[in-house]
Design a protein around this motif. Structure first.
Motif: not given
Length: 371
Positions: A61, A66-67, A70, A105, A108-111
């Motif tokens: 991070l 980011l990928a 994740r 994660v 950061r990603s809003s996943d």
């Protein structure tokens, strides 16, 4: 300043900018070089300690990958779900390092898909199965009449791990309330035969039946099955053993010990049942109609089983011909109930009343015991 001098300044590349560009290039090179090594650490799975895996994800991070972070979190999460037993205590099942990395994660990603995977996975877990013939939790709200509580306790004939009493007499100073508190103090201090531990919750005042039931269920997340019972109930010999033989802690089930309309004067409920249906509606205060509301929600839940054992109910009914001894023994409570009962009826009939719904509430209360 002459025009050509201004053009010379604007066209020149400042030394600070050149230094920054060099730093960025160097940082990118380091990221590419060490990012692959970090991914190798996270891919090692069980060969790496949780703290080491978490540190590697933190560095990914920091590097801006980011990928990669994740991917590492997803791999760790799925591995954890495959390996963890479906039953056990929270401190053994849940890894704080994994939770933190997952939250980092997602922030950061809003996943949201990661959260869906996590919470659906948490739905697989359940509290430990009780020992055969042992009642994990007996919950009793009390307001007055210590003699009724004594009769209830004397009628118990199976081992009980935890007796949880919610004392709603707070704020009262009459002789009955003082006697009740003295007995509860003794009971908590000295225990009771056949009961592993006695826990007493002392409310500021009468929080109501629904609130007491909720407090009991929320406070003991390790209990896979609970018997919630009014203090004016007497249990017939052999009934608890028979009821424990009928209830299945691995299913969402409710088993009333008494026939309607007294079904909620004494009922067994599994943790999986109230997890799916939710908490009791504390808007019904201090008592009455909370049981009708809950029964409606139970019947609307297709995953839940409502077990009616005629033998158990026929054994219990003669010993419990009347209900509401708590209210009928106190004229002041009877007078107050004439008003509150009708208000509760109107609340129950109101179609605009917000409905309680279960959504993994047991998992959250389960986690709260060690957070």
């Amino acid at each position: 300043m002459e025009p050509n001098e201004l053009e010379a300044i604007e066209g020149a590349e400042p030394a600070e900018l050149r230094a920054l560009a060099a730093s960025v290039a160097s940082w990118q090179e380091l990221g590419q070089r060490y990012g692959q090594r970090l991914k190798a650490i996270t891919a090692a799975g069980g060969d790496s300690a949780p703290a080491q895996r978490a540190e590697a994800i933190d560095l990914l991070l920091t590097l801006g990958d980011l990928a990669g972070a994740r991917e590492a979190v997803v791999s760790w999460l799925l591995e954890w779900m495959r390996e963890m037993p479906l039953r056990g205590t929270p401190d053994r099942l849940v890894q704080p390092d994994l939770l933190r990395c997952l939250a980092d994660v997602v922030e950061r990603s809003s996943d949201q898909s990661l959260l869906t995977v996590f919470w659906q996975g948490m739905e697989r877990f359940a509290p430990p199965l009780p020992a055969e013939g042992v009642l994990p939790l007996l919950g009793v709200p009390v307001l007055n009449r210590v003699d009724l509580l004594e009769s209830l306790l004397a009628s118990l004939d199976v081992p009980i791990e935890t007796l949880a009493i919610v004392d709603n007499s707070g704020g009262r100073s009459d002789a009955d309330a003082l006697e009740l508190r003295r007995r509860l103090d003794t009971l908590e201090r000295e225990g009771h035969a056949g009961i592993g531990r006695v826990r007493v919750a002392r409310a500021f005042g009468n929080g109501g039946v629904a609130a007491a039931w909720n407090q009991i269920l929320l406070s003991f997340p390790e209990a896979a099955v609970a018997l919630i019972v009014n203090n004016d109930v007497v249990v017939a010999p052999g009934v608890l053993a028979a009821a424990l033989g009928r209830i299945d802690a691995e299913r969402a089930q409710v088993l009333p010990l008494l026939p309607a309309p007294a079904s909620f004067s004494a009922f067994l409920i599994t943790a999986l049942a109230w997890d799916r249906v939710g908490l009791f509606d504390e808007g019904f205060h201090p008592a009455y109609c909370e049981d009708l509301d809950y029964q409606d929600r139970l019947q609307a839940c297709t995953e839940l089983e409502w077990i009616v054992d005629r033998g158990i109910q026929q054994a219990m009914a003669p010993l419990n011909p009347t209900q509401s001894a708590t209210i009928s023994s106190d004229p002041a409570l009877e007078a107050a109930n004439r008003r509150s009962f009708q208000l509760n009826r109107l609340w129950y009939l109101y179609r605009g009343r917000p409905l309680q719904r279960g959504s993994g509430q047991w998992r959250r209360r389960w986690l709260s015991q060690w957070s």
